[in-house]
Structure formats: structure tokens, C-alpha cells
Scaffold this active site. Structure first.
Site, PDB file in Angstrom:
ATOM      1  CD  GLU A   1      -2.996  -1.006   2.317  1.00 11.43           C
ATOM      2  OE1 GLU A   1      -3.921  -1.820   2.328  1.00 11.43           O
ATOM      3  OE2 GLU A   1      -2.850  -0.100   3.173  1.00 11.43           O
TER       4      GLU A   1
ATOM      5  CD  GLU B   1      -3.612  -5.618   4.133  1.00 17.95           C
ATOM      6  OE1 GLU B   1      -4.484  -4.796   4.536  1.00 17.95           O
ATOM      7  OE2 GLU B   1      -2.394  -5.420   4.227  1.00 17.95           O
TER       8      GLU B   1
END
Length: 459
Positions: A171, A359
């Protein structure tokens, strides 16, 4: 809730179900065996940054409970474990001396997974930059990209012979925009110029690490994990549609375009390119080296509308209200179909390799009652999103696996320990682990796939 056995039948036999964690969120032992401080150690101990000044000093005590936690992962029935490696454990100052005891810990982790028949997916950077590198500017300095390249080489030289896959970054949107523009995450900057420098040098660090990993461990499948935003326009108006495209460029394109196209988005460059650092000759070629896979982290959509305010900075958007009443305990809208729409859009825009959902999960703060945790909202969240994942596969998307966030409750960054995402409950006073109702459901789903009948290391 969908019956887990019925849902499992919708996935191919080699599909990989796993769980995910991150080093700073679970390990604790922040001063043990040569580890030095990261930017999150400093940030957590500053007033007003993290809820009640919670920190990672103990977290889930995973560093000292490694074998117990690996047994727990096996008990969960999953075949893959996605974890991150703490840069401050390996090279405590970011540059210079290598800490062998830090590498020893990850040796034990990888070997322990192998002994239990669990595939290992390592992430090299999940936000815990060695604090010493802030003296040179942290991610706003080009030198940090080169320090990361060396770190990647050191890790892969030690672990690459046993890893099943590796990702450079987790991320980067968070470690760039959330950390340098919005000030929510460490180092807590609120400065567009700092953020733009961090953007390019993070992308460059990814590319330089790809070079190192390909050289040291050419057979390890290599990827990048992106929390792509499912941008949804608030209305069908032309202004909101254009705002959604600008938001896509700003929140997705600045990471996807350099990696998969070798360029930054045109409108973004026109608006902010003059404030970017110097993009040296060859940088974009380094950044855009071919990957074997990419990972998607998805939780909630981003709804936007046009911001007509005079002087509004690119992307000139403002948040739009939720369209659905359903939300998780952290306040995020539950909207599973947005994940499918976004993935389809990304494969239309870019020439992407195969993917994993690296995720996905929900904050559900249901507490323990009579020794059990009936987290029905989280269970339904997983059920609905996994059904969407199965739809994507049926539509031809090369989705190879799914990692639930998270194995256990943990340190949730600026939210401290008050938000719980785990399939397993952690009592932070006693460190007792208790599998939740959602965890039991996920175990039935994962158990549908026989150990050994899963994704091959060569992908």
C-alpha cells in the site's frame, strides 16, 4: 452468510486461501536483539498521533510467541501466510550494519511455515521505515530508494531460497499520501511537495528492489501490493464523472501507471508535475519492470464529487456520502460489488499479470461473551466479498488467491488497539488467542482445499 462448503466449490482446486499480518502490528519486541526504532515507534509515542498513545512495544508479542502463532495459522486450515519483514530488524539504521539476529528470526518464521506446509508470501515494506533515515529526509530523499534496494538484496540473499513469493511494498498510497499529505500516518507530514517527492522515490525504490530481487532470487515470484481505490462518482453529472477520473489518477494512476505503463498520468503531470522531484533518465524504465503478480487490498469504496471551490488542488474532489447504510465498526461502507467493478476496470486500463487479493476484511469489535466471539457482521463481510471474488474468477480475471486481513487482532496504526480486524481475538493483557465465529467459518472454507493441492511455487 453463505455456507462455506458451497462457497468453496466455486473456487478452482489450486486456489490459495491464506491470512495476512504485518510486522509492526504484531511482533512487539521493538528493542530486542538489535532492532532499532522505526518511524512508527517515534510517531506512536508523540501526543495526539495514535489513539491514547498506543504503541507497538508489545503488540501481539508475536516475536516471542512465533511457534504458537504458526501453530495457530496451521490450525486455521489455510495454506498461505502473508507477513512483512521489519527493515529496522535487518538493517537497524537503514544503512550500514546488518543485524544477523533479525535475519535469524525470519529464518525461523519461514522454516516454521515450511515445516507446517504453509506457503510464505513476504512483503519487504509495510511502513516501518528505520527512524535513522529520517535524518536524510526519509521517503522524500532519493537516497532512501537506494537504501531500500540494498535492504531488499540482503533479505532475499538470506530468505529467497525458501520464499514462495515476495512483494516490494504494501500500500504505497498509505506511506505516500496518508503519511506525507494527509498526516494521518507516520511521519505525519501535511505537505504536497513532500508527498510528491515521497511518491516518486517510493516508486523508484520499488523498481530498484525489483532489480535486486531478480538478480539474487530470479525464481521467486515478484509482485507489488496496492490498495487500489474503487472510486465511485456521487452522481451521473459530467462534473462528478470528471472528478471521479481525476480521483482515479491521483489515488490509483500515480502508482499503476508508472509500474504498468512506464509513465505518470497526463492530467496529474499537467497539474502537479512542476512540483515533482527530478525524474532522472531511466527512472521510469526501472520502475516499470515486468512483475509476476500484483496484490489488491480492498476494504471500502471511495465516493467522490466535484469540488468547484476556487483554488481547489488536484484532484479537486470532496468526499460524497455513503450510498449504503451498512458499515463496519471503523466506519467504512460495506459495498462488495465495488471491488468487482474496480478489478474489472483495472484490467481494462492496464496490462496486468495475475493477481491475489492480499487483504480484505472488516473491523468488528464484538467482544468475548462466555468464551466465544459471535462476530456475525465480519462473517457476512467475508462471505459477501468472497462471493464477489468467485464471480471475478468466473468472469476470467486471473485471481489466484485470497488473504484475509487479519489473522489476529493487532495494532491498527493510528487507531491503536481499539479497532479489531482479526479472525482470532487477542486479549492484550494476557495474550490469549481465541478463534472467532468468522475464523471458524473461514477454517471450514480453507479446509475444503487439501494440503498440497495448492498454488505451485513457479506460479
Amino acid at each position: 452468510m453463505i455456507d462455506p462448503k458451497i462457497l468453496a466449490d466455486r473456487f478452482p482446486g489450486d486456489f490459495l486461501f491464506g491470512v495476512a499480518t504485518a510486522a509492526f502490528q504484531i511482533e512487539g519486541a521493538t528493542k530486542a536483539d538489535g532492532r532499532k526504532a522505526s518511524i512508527w515507534d517515534a510517531f506512536s509515542n508523540m501526543p495526539g498521533r495514535v489513539y491514547q498513545r498506543h504503541n507497538g512495544d508489545v503488540a501481539c508479542d508475536h516475536y516471542n510467541r512465533l511457534e504458537e502463532d504458526l501453530d495457530l495459522i496451521k490450525e486455521m486450515g489455510v495454506l498461505g501466510y502473508r507477513f512483512s519483514i521489519a527493515w529496522p530488524r535487518i538493517i537497524p539504521d537503514g544503512v550500514g550494519r546488518i543485524n544477523e539476529k533479525g535475519l535469524d528470526f525470519y529464518d525461523r518464521l519461514v522454516d516454521g511455515c515450511k515445516a507446517r506446509g504453509i506457503k510464505t508470501f513476504a512483503t519487504l515494506y509495510h511502513w516501518d521505515l528505520p527512524l535513522a533515515l529520517m535524518g536524510d529526509g526519509g521517503w522524500t530523499a532519493r537516497s532512501t530508494a537506494h537504501a531500500f534496494q540494498r535492504y531488499a538484496k540482503v533479505v532475499m540473499a538470506r530468505l529467497g531460497d525458501r520464499l514462495d513469493a515476495v512483494a516490494t511494498f504494501n500500500e504505497p498510497w498509505c506511506s505516500v499520501w496518508l503519511s506525507h499529505l494527509y498526516g494521518v500516518h507516520a511521519p505525519g507530514e501535511r505537505n504536497m511537495d513532500a508527498a510528491l517527492h515521497a511518491l516518486h522515490y517510493t516508486n523508484l525504490a520499488h523498481g530498484l528492489a525489483v532489480e535486486s530481487i531478480r538478480h539474487v532470487s530470479p525464481n521467486v515470484p515478484l509482485g507489488l501490493v496496492l490498495n487500489a481505490h474503487a472510486v465511485v462518482a456521487d452522481s451521473e453529472s459530467k462534473a462528478d464523472g470528471q472528478a471521479a477520473e481525476r480521483a482515479f489518477q491521483f489515488h490509483n494512476g500515480v502508482f499503476f501507471d508508472p509500474v504498468f505503463k512506464g509513465e505518470y498520468p497526463a492530467d496529474f503531470v499537467q497539474a502537479l508535475g512542476h512540483r515533482m522531484p527530478v525524474i532522472e533518465e531511466g527512472d521510469l524504465a526501472i520502475i516499470s519492470q515486468k512483475l509476476d503478480w500484483w496484490g489488491l487490498n480492498y476494504y471500502t469504496p471511495m465516493r467522490v464529487s466535484d469540488d468547484p471551490a476556487e483554488g481547489a488542488e488536484f484532484p479537486a474532489t470532496k468526499p460524497a456520502p455513503f450510498a449504503n447504510e451498512a458499515k463496519t465498526d471503523i466506519g467504512w461502507e460495506i459495498y462488495p460489488s465495488a471491488m468487482a467493478d474496480m478489478v474489472t476496470q483495472l484490467y481494462q486500463r492496464y496490462d496486468l499479470p495475475e493477481m491475489y487479493i492480499t487483504e480484505n476484511g472488516a473491523c468488528d469489535n464484538t467482544d468475548v461473551v462466555d468464551g466465544a466471539i459471535d462476530d456475525e457482521m465480519r462473517l457476512n463481510y467475508y462471505s459477501e466479498h468472497l462471493a464477489v471474488a468467485a464471480d471475478l474468477i468466473e468472469d476470467g480475471i486471473p485471481l489466484r488467491g485470497y488473504f484475509a486481513w487479519s489473522l489476529m487482532d493487532n495494532f491498527e496504526w493510528a487507531e491503536g488497539y481499539r479497532m479489531r480486524f482479526g479472525l482470532v481475538h487477542v486479549d492484550y493483557d494476557t495474550q490469549v488467542r481465541t478463534i472467532k465465529k468468522s475464523g471458524e467459518w473461514y477454517r471450514i472454507l480453507a479446509d475444503h482445499f487439501p494440503r498440497g493441492n495448492h498454488i505451485k511455487s513457479d506460479m
